[in-house]
Design a protein around this motif. Structure first.
Motif, PDB file in Angstrom:
ATOM      1  N   PHE A  85       0.828  -1.205   0.000  1.00  0.00           N
ATOM      2  CA  PHE A  85       0.000   0.000   0.000  1.00  0.00           C
ATOM      3  C   PHE A  85       0.865   1.259   0.000  1.00  0.00           C
ATOM      4  N   LEU A  86       1.882   1.283   0.861  1.00  0.00           N
ATOM      5  CA  LEU A  86       2.781   2.443   0.931  1.00  0.00           C
ATOM      6  C   LEU A  86       3.604   2.580  -0.348  1.00  0.00           C
ATOM      7  N   GLY A  87       4.025   1.449  -0.906  1.00  0.00           N
ATOM      8  CA  GLY A  87       4.785   1.493  -2.146  1.00  0.00           C
ATOM      9  C   GLY A  87       3.960   2.042  -3.299  1.00  0.00           C
ATOM     10  N   ALA A  88       2.674   1.689  -3.334  1.00  0.00           N
ATOM     11  CA  ALA A  88       1.786   2.206  -4.381  1.00  0.00           C
ATOM     12  C   ALA A  88       1.578   3.711  -4.229  1.00  0.00           C
ATOM     13  N   LEU A  89       1.416   4.172  -2.996  1.00  0.00           N
ATOM     14  CA  LEU A  89       1.273   5.615  -2.765  1.00  0.00           C
ATOM     15  C   LEU A  89       2.530   6.356  -3.181  1.00  0.00           C
ATOM     16  N   PHE A  90       3.681   5.777  -2.865  1.00  0.00           N
ATOM     17  CA  PHE A  90       4.962   6.400  -3.202  1.00  0.00           C
ATOM     18  C   PHE A  90       5.145   6.481  -4.710  1.00  0.00           C
ATOM     19  N   LEU A  91       4.844   5.390  -5.410  1.00  0.00           N
ATOM     20  CA  LEU A  91       5.045   5.349  -6.856  1.00  0.00           C
ATOM     21  C   LEU A  91       4.053   6.243  -7.587  1.00  0.00           C
ATOM     22  N   LEU A 145      10.436  -9.217   6.208  1.00  0.00           N
ATOM     23  CA  LEU A 145      10.455  -9.835   4.887  1.00  0.00           C
ATOM     24  C   LEU A 145       9.191  -9.471   4.121  1.00  0.00           C
ATOM     25  N   GLY A 146       8.034  -9.598   4.772  1.00  0.00           N
ATOM     26  CA  GLY A 146       6.772  -9.274   4.123  1.00  0.00           C
ATOM     27  C   GLY A 146       6.680  -7.811   3.738  1.00  0.00           C
ATOM     28  N   PHE A 147       7.132  -6.914   4.631  1.00  0.00           N
ATOM     29  CA  PHE A 147       7.043  -5.478   4.348  1.00  0.00           C
ATOM     30  C   PHE A 147       7.919  -5.093   3.160  1.00  0.00           C
ATOM     31  N   VAL A 148       9.168  -5.531   3.176  1.00  0.00           N
ATOM     32  CA  VAL A 148      10.102  -5.186   2.093  1.00  0.00           C
ATOM     33  C   VAL A 148       9.621  -5.758   0.762  1.00  0.00           C
ATOM     34  N   ALA A 149       9.194  -7.029   0.773  1.00  0.00           N
ATOM     35  CA  ALA A 149       8.724  -7.654  -0.466  1.00  0.00           C
ATOM     36  C   ALA A 149       7.474  -6.959  -0.991  1.00  0.00           C
ATOM     37  N   GLY A 150       6.551  -6.567  -0.100  1.00  0.00           N
ATOM     38  CA  GLY A 150       5.343  -5.865  -0.516  1.00  0.00           C
ATOM     39  C   GLY A 150       5.651  -4.499  -1.104  1.00  0.00           C
ATOM     40  N   PHE A 151       6.574  -3.766  -0.478  1.00  0.00           N
ATOM     41  CA  PHE A 151       6.943  -2.430  -0.963  1.00  0.00           C
ATOM     42  C   PHE A 151       7.601  -2.523  -2.338  1.00  0.00           C
ATOM     43  N   ILE A 152       8.544  -3.469  -2.487  1.00  0.00           N
ATOM     44  CA  ILE A 152       9.227  -3.636  -3.772  1.00  0.00           C
ATOM     45  C   ILE A 152       8.258  -4.128  -4.839  1.00  0.00           C
ATOM     46  N   ASP A 153       7.291  -4.964  -4.444  1.00  0.00           N
ATOM     47  CA  ASP A 153       6.316  -5.482  -5.393  1.00  0.00           C
ATOM     48  C   ASP A 153       5.508  -4.350  -6.024  1.00  0.00           C
ATOM     49  N   SER A 154       5.172  -3.321  -5.241  1.00  0.00           N
ATOM     50  CA  SER A 154       4.407  -2.187  -5.764  1.00  0.00           C
ATOM     51  C   SER A 154       5.275  -1.248  -6.582  1.00  0.00           C
ATOM     52  N   THR A 155       6.434  -0.882  -6.034  1.00  0.00           N
ATOM     53  CA  THR A 155       7.275   0.102  -6.714  1.00  0.00           C
ATOM     54  C   THR A 155       7.926  -0.471  -7.962  1.00  0.00           C
ATOM     55  N   GLY A 156       8.217  -1.765  -7.961  1.00  0.00           N
ATOM     56  CA  GLY A 156       8.853  -2.382  -9.117  1.00  0.00           C
ATOM     57  C   GLY A 156       7.883  -3.074 -10.040  1.00  0.00           C
ATOM     58  N   GLY A 157       6.625  -3.224  -9.599  1.00  0.00           N
ATOM     59  CA  GLY A 157       5.642  -3.927 -10.414  1.00  0.00           C
ATOM     60  C   GLY A 157       5.713  -5.429 -10.257  1.00  0.00           C
ATOM     61  N   GLY A 158       6.523  -5.906  -9.347  1.00  0.00           N
ATOM     62  CA  GLY A 158       6.669  -7.328  -9.103  1.00  0.00           C
ATOM     63  C   GLY A 158       7.795  -7.559  -8.128  1.00  0.00           C
ATOM     64  N   GLY A 159       7.849  -8.751  -7.561  1.00  0.00           N
ATOM     65  CA  GLY A 159       8.911  -9.061  -6.614  1.00  0.00           C
ATOM     66  C   GLY A 159       8.436  -9.820  -5.390  1.00  0.00           C
ATOM     67  N   TRP A 160       7.125  -9.945  -5.206  1.00  0.00           N
ATOM     68  CA  TRP A 160       6.619 -10.643  -4.020  1.00  0.00           C
ATOM     69  C   TRP A 160       7.103 -12.096  -4.008  1.00  0.00           C
ATOM     70  N   GLY A 161       6.859 -12.840  -5.077  1.00  0.00           N
ATOM     71  CA  GLY A 161       7.293 -14.234  -5.150  1.00  0.00           C
ATOM     72  C   GLY A 161       8.796 -14.408  -5.198  1.00  0.00           C
TER      73      GLY A 161
END
Length: 299
Positions: A85-91, A145-161
């Motif tokens: 959520f925060l990564g999406a707001l940032f991007l 781990l969950g927070f970093v992966a979630g943030f990168i997933d939004s800002t990079g468009g992927g990365g959770w898995g």
């Protein structure tokens, strides 16, 4: 109409990859969207909107077949959702052209990570159905781990898995089936949180719903084909192909975003293809040796 066909093809390829590997849907689709000139925020928002449906279906399937460790899900789903959520707001709050090179660099790094990860992965990994080793996952490790992966997933468009799955599998006594199932199940909440963040930062009017539908349609068509492919193609070999594809697609954006001598560009691509060719050759040699070893042990 031509763009919708291209987007449907992107969704098809992304789901084909993700269905075969259990990761890289966001990375693959976002990389192609950036390559076709779509702004990073709009690309990531479209991918996450499509993922809300695909991850919900995937999560229900994993729950049905008992592939979920509830301890893992409860540990990563909330921090992952907050980070997304925060990564999406940032991007969504900064200009797309400013973010695009940095998003491509991030995706390039993740592609390199996937390539290295699957080059080092055992060629043959067997898990007996009756084996149920304890996970022993610490909540203190799962939360960051969950927070970093979630943030990168939004800002990079992927990365959770690609981020969560390898880290969790690296733990002692981790059961691959339940790690993959738990990551996929928790991704529904992450994709939903990222989508809400994008809708707040971009607004509903900025969402291209035809893109979302096209990507989703391509993914639906690819799902059964991916299930068939995963039975015949070694997963480590597919992982190398995915990492290489992400490297090549994002290299173009990086090279055109910075003042690089035009004479150097062919050399960069040549180096990349040599790297990928070497990785594929190395993977095939390992696979051939593993088959010979199995045949020798069977005699």
């Amino acid at each position: 109409m031509e763009r919708l066909v291209i987007l449907a093809f992107i969704g098809f390829v992304a789901q084909l990859v993700d269905g075969s590997l259990g990761m890289a849907y966001g990375l693959t689709s976002t990389s192609f969207l950036l390559m076709f000139g779509i702004a990073p925020a709009a690309a990531s928002a479209s991918v996450h909107l499509a993922e809300v449906i695909t991850t919900a279906t995937s999560g229900l399937s994993h729950l049905k077949f008992g592939n979920v460790d509830r301890g893992i899900v409860s540990g990563i789903v909330l921090p992952g959702s907050i980070g997304a959520f925060l990564g999406a707001l940032f991007l969504g709050s900064i200009p797309g052209e400013l973010v695009k090179p940095y998003a491509s660099i991030l995706l390039f790094a993740l592609g390199l990570f996937i390539l290295i990860r699957f080059l080092r992965r055992p060629v043959h990994r067997r898990t007996l159905p009756h084996e149920e080793p304890s996970q022993n996952f610490s909540k203190k490790g799962l939360i960051p781990l969950g927070f970093v992966a979630g943030f990168i997933d939004s800002t990079g468009g992927g990365g959770w898995g690609p981020i969560t799955t390898p880290v969790l599998l690296a733990r002692k006594n981790a059961e691959a089936r339940k790690v993959v199932g738990s990551v996929d199940t928790s991704e529904f909440a992450v994709a939903l949180s990222a989508t809400l963040g994008f809708l707040i930062s971009l607004g509903w009017q900025q969402v291209h719903w035809e893109w979302v539908i096209a990507i989703m349609a391509g993914g639906i068509i690819a799902a059964p084909i991916a299930a068939w492919l995963v039975r015949i193609i070694p997963s480590h070999f597919l992982g190398i192909l995915v990492g290489g594809m992400i490297l090549v697609t994002n290299a173009r954006t990086i090279l055109t975003s910075y003042p690089i001598d035009s004479h150097m560009i062919p050399w960069v691509y040549g180096l990349l293809f040599c790297l990928l060719g070497g990785a594929v050759t190395y993977s095939m040699i390992r696979l051939k040796k593993a088959k010979k070893k199995i045949q020798f042990q069977g005699k």
